[in-house]
Design an enzyme around this catalytic site. Structure first.
Site, PDB file in Angstrom:
ATOM      1  N   GLY A  55      -4.396 -12.364  -5.242  1.00 51.95           N
ATOM      2  CA  GLY A  55      -3.460 -11.316  -4.835  1.00 51.95           C
ATOM      3  C   GLY A  55      -2.095 -11.482  -5.465  1.00 51.95           C
ATOM      4  N   ASP A  70       2.022  -3.537  -9.661  1.00 54.11           N
ATOM      5  CA  ASP A  70       1.747  -4.852 -10.239  1.00 54.11           C
ATOM      6  C   ASP A  70       2.233  -4.946 -11.680  1.00 54.11           C
ATOM      7  OD1 ASP A  70       0.520  -5.260  -7.842  1.00 54.11           O
ATOM      8  OD2 ASP A  70      -1.532  -5.291  -8.636  1.00 54.11           O
ATOM      9  N   HIS A  88       0.832  -1.207   0.000  1.00 57.12           N
ATOM     10  CA  HIS A  88       0.000   0.000   0.000  1.00 57.12           C
ATOM     11  C   HIS A  88       0.869   1.261   0.000  1.00 57.12           C
ATOM     12  CE1 HIS A  88      -4.137  -1.556   0.294  1.00 57.12           C
ATOM     13  NE2 HIS A  88      -3.589  -2.572   0.928  1.00 57.12           N
ATOM     14  N   GLU A 110      -6.134  -1.174 -16.477  1.00 56.02           N
ATOM     15  CA  GLU A 110      -6.725  -1.587 -15.189  1.00 56.02           C
ATOM     16  C   GLU A 110      -7.447  -0.415 -14.511  1.00 56.02           C
ATOM     17  OE1 GLU A 110      -5.146  -4.705 -13.268  1.00 56.02           O
ATOM     18  OE2 GLU A 110      -6.380  -4.439 -11.496  1.00 56.02           O
ATOM     19  N   SER A 120      -2.878 -11.754 -11.273  1.00 55.17           N
ATOM     20  CA  SER A 120      -3.212 -12.368 -12.562  1.00 55.17           C
ATOM     21  C   SER A 120      -3.724 -11.298 -13.517  1.00 55.17           C
ATOM     22  CB  SER A 120      -4.257 -13.469 -12.372  1.00 55.17           C
ATOM     23  OG  SER A 120      -5.514 -12.932 -12.029  1.00 55.17           O
TER      24      SER A 120
HETATM   25  P1  ADP Z   1      -5.557 -10.751  -9.070  1.00 52.51           P
HETATM   26  O1  ADP Z   1      -4.961  -9.759 -10.003  1.00 52.51           O
HETATM   27  O2  ADP Z   1      -5.077 -10.628  -7.686  1.00 52.51           O
HETATM   28  O3  ADP Z   1      -5.433 -12.158  -9.553  1.00 52.51           O
HETATM   29  P2  ADP Z   1      -7.947  -9.378  -9.823  1.00 52.51           P
HETATM   30  O4  ADP Z   1      -9.319  -9.409  -9.294  1.00 52.51           O
HETATM   31  O5  ADP Z   1      -7.243  -8.080  -9.908  1.00 52.51           O
HETATM   32  O6  ADP Z   1      -7.113 -10.448  -8.988  1.00 52.51           O
HETATM   33  O7  ADP Z   1      -7.932  -9.971 -11.285  1.00 52.51           O
HETATM   34  C1  ADP Z   1      -8.515 -11.222 -11.562  1.00 52.51           C
HETATM   35  C2  ADP Z   1      -9.335 -11.121 -12.825  1.00 52.51           C
HETATM   36  O8  ADP Z   1      -8.457 -10.924 -13.960  1.00 52.51           O
HETATM   37  C3  ADP Z   1     -10.088 -12.393 -13.156  1.00 52.51           C
HETATM   38  O9  ADP Z   1     -11.309 -12.461 -12.454  1.00 52.51           O
HETATM   39  C4  ADP Z   1     -10.278 -12.246 -14.650  1.00 52.51           C
HETATM   40  O10 ADP Z   1     -11.353 -11.368 -14.931  1.00 52.51           O
HETATM   41  C5  ADP Z   1      -8.985 -11.591 -15.093  1.00 52.51           C
HETATM   42  N1  ADP Z   1      -8.014 -12.619 -15.509  1.00 52.51           N
HETATM   43  C6  ADP Z   1      -6.909 -13.010 -14.852  1.00 52.51           C
HETATM   44  N2  ADP Z   1      -6.273 -14.005 -15.512  1.00 52.51           N
HETATM   45  C7  ADP Z   1      -6.993 -14.252 -16.618  1.00 52.51           C
HETATM   46  C8  ADP Z   1      -6.881 -15.172 -17.722  1.00 52.51           C
HETATM   47  N3  ADP Z   1      -5.877 -16.045 -17.816  1.00 52.51           N
HETATM   48  N4  ADP Z   1      -7.828 -15.119 -18.692  1.00 52.51           N
HETATM   49  C9  ADP Z   1      -8.838 -14.240 -18.609  1.00 52.51           C
HETATM   50  N5  ADP Z   1      -8.998 -13.350 -17.621  1.00 52.51           N
HETATM   51  C10 ADP Z   1      -8.107 -13.355 -16.626  1.00 52.51           C
HETATM   52 MG    MG Z   2      -5.213  -7.655  -9.858  1.00 50.53          MG
END
Ligand code: ADP
Ligand code: MG
Length: 372
Positions: free
Chosen positions: A114, A162, A26, A150, A117
């Site tokens: 977290g 990130d 943060h 984002e 992704s």
């Molecule tokens: P984090 O970044 O911590 O994993 P977020 O809520 O910021 O969690 O992002 C997760 C979202 O990103 C998923 O719910 C999806 O919408 C998108 N996402 C992540 N990886 C993929 C993927 N391989 N294919 C499609 N969408 C994805």
């Molecule tokens: Mg995220």
């Protein structure tokens, strides 16, 4: 139709990693340092250009495909494909005329854990577009386009850490991100705890609290309030006596986290360079306590993971990422990994929590094209 034909020479492949933030939580929206590293789990993208101004995207996480135009605007594409459409939109907003693409995503970064992704998806798409268009952009500019997607297309008000970690990390290194400057200053720091017999274990608690996004926005606005009270632009640059100027106990605690976390992160960079692992562990644990008590972004599942890992012999442990669910990390002697993992699994079972996912991560390379 899936773009899987290996004999199609126009199909190229890219990979972008998820990330773990070692420490400095943060702080990326407060002008402070963060110390993430790219993990050895990636989102891969196969891509080929089209000529009709359309983008069609498939993902292994979803049935079917999503299609949109290169003139997409925020709000038009929702759900998982918004992370892809957002990157296309960010390029268009910067004046790039894109021809359209077929895109296929596949990933072993756990979603919503977290580990970013979302940044992995954005960065892999942003890198592929750069390379397919032959654009002269550095990795940090790729990260910026990904962050724009984002923030302004998906609508998640996250900082720059990130995407910088996913796009700019160097293999075997953590990435010190100093957000005091604009653009942030990046420094690779060797991260070779493995050579000294240690490992970083991730505990994905599988907890996802619905108020996470709202609380994140609240913390950001609390930080803005404090910055105004003490008259600094960025909270991480507050002078040591700044806490005396803040009366509200909650705001005071938020400031205390930002100030102490800034100091801890700088100390962690030194500990990493000097291979002072015990000291690094102490800093990680202190970071967790600060996030739990002063910044109040932990949750029961994260606290169970951290306390149990420490009880089972971890050198240090903390939540990583925004909080209210997601993952914790523990710095553990390699021969103690199994003990920590089974202690955490038993603690979760005992508390009737969803079984956590646990795995060791190592610092890997940032986003890149996969050749051959
Ligand atoms: P984090 O970044 O911590 O994993 P977020 O809520 O910021 O969690 O992002 C997760 C979202 O990103 C998923 O719910 C999806 O919408 C998108 N996402 C992540 N990886 C993929 C993927 N391989 N294919 C499609 N969408 C994805
Ligand atoms: Mg995220």
């Amino acid at each position: 139709m899936r773009v899987t034909a290996t004999n199609d020479a126009s199909v190229r492949t890219w990979a972008a990693p998820g990330r773990v933030n070692l420490i400095g939580e943060h702080l990326d929206y407060n002008g402070g340092p963060a110390l993430p590293f790219a993990i050895d789990r990636t989102t891969r993208l196969k891509a080929r250009p089209r000529t009709d101004g359309r983008v069609r995207v498939w993902s292994s996480i979803a049935e079917g495909s999503v299609e949109f135009g290169v003139d997409t605007e925020p709000g038009q594409v929702e759900g998982w494909a918004a992370y892809v459409a957002g990157v296309v939109w960010a390029y268009a907003r910067d004046g790039h005329a894109l021809p359209g693409y077929d895109l296929v995503l596949d990933s072993d970064v756990p979603l919503g854990a977290g580990l970013s992704s979302s940044a992995a998806v954005e960065c892999v798409v942003a890198l592929a577009v750069r390379d397919l268009q032959g654009l002269d952009l550095g990795a940090a500019q790729v990260a910026r386009l990904a962050q724009t997607a984002e923030n302004d297309y998906v609508g998640a008000p996250t900082g720059s850490m990130d995407q910088l970690a996913s796009a700019c990390s160097e293999d075997g290194h953590a990435l010190l991100v100093e957000t005091r400057t604009e653009p942030p200053t990046l420094t690779s720091v060797p991260a070779d705890w493995a050579a000294d017999g240690l490992a970083v274990v991730v505990v994905d608690t599988r907890a996802e609290h619905s108020h996470a996004t709202g609380e994140y926005a609240t913390r950001r606005s609390e930080c803005e309030q404090v910055a105004e009270i003490i008259g600094v632009e960025q909270l991480a640059l507050a002078p040591p006596d700044a806490v005396l100027k803040v009366e509200d106990p909650v705001l005071k605690a938020r400031l205390r986290h930002v100030m102490t976390e800034t100091t801890r992160t700088r100390a962690a960079v030194r500990a990493l360079r000097e291979r002072q692992w015990e000291h690094l562990g102490t800093l990680l644990t202190a970071s967790h306590v600060s996030l739990r008590d002063d910044y109040q972004v932990s949750c029961m599942e994260l606290d169970v993971a951290v306390d149990t890992a420490l009880g089972a012999g971890a050198l240090g442990a903390r939540m990583t990422g925004g909080g209210f669910g997601g993952s914790a990390i523990a710095l553990v002697a390699r021969d103690g990994v199994d003990r920590v993992v089974s202690a955490v699994e038993s603690a979760f079972a005992g508390a009737r929590l969803t079984a956590p996912r646990t795995f060791v991560v190592t610092p890997g390379p940032g986003a890149h094209e996969v050749r051959g």
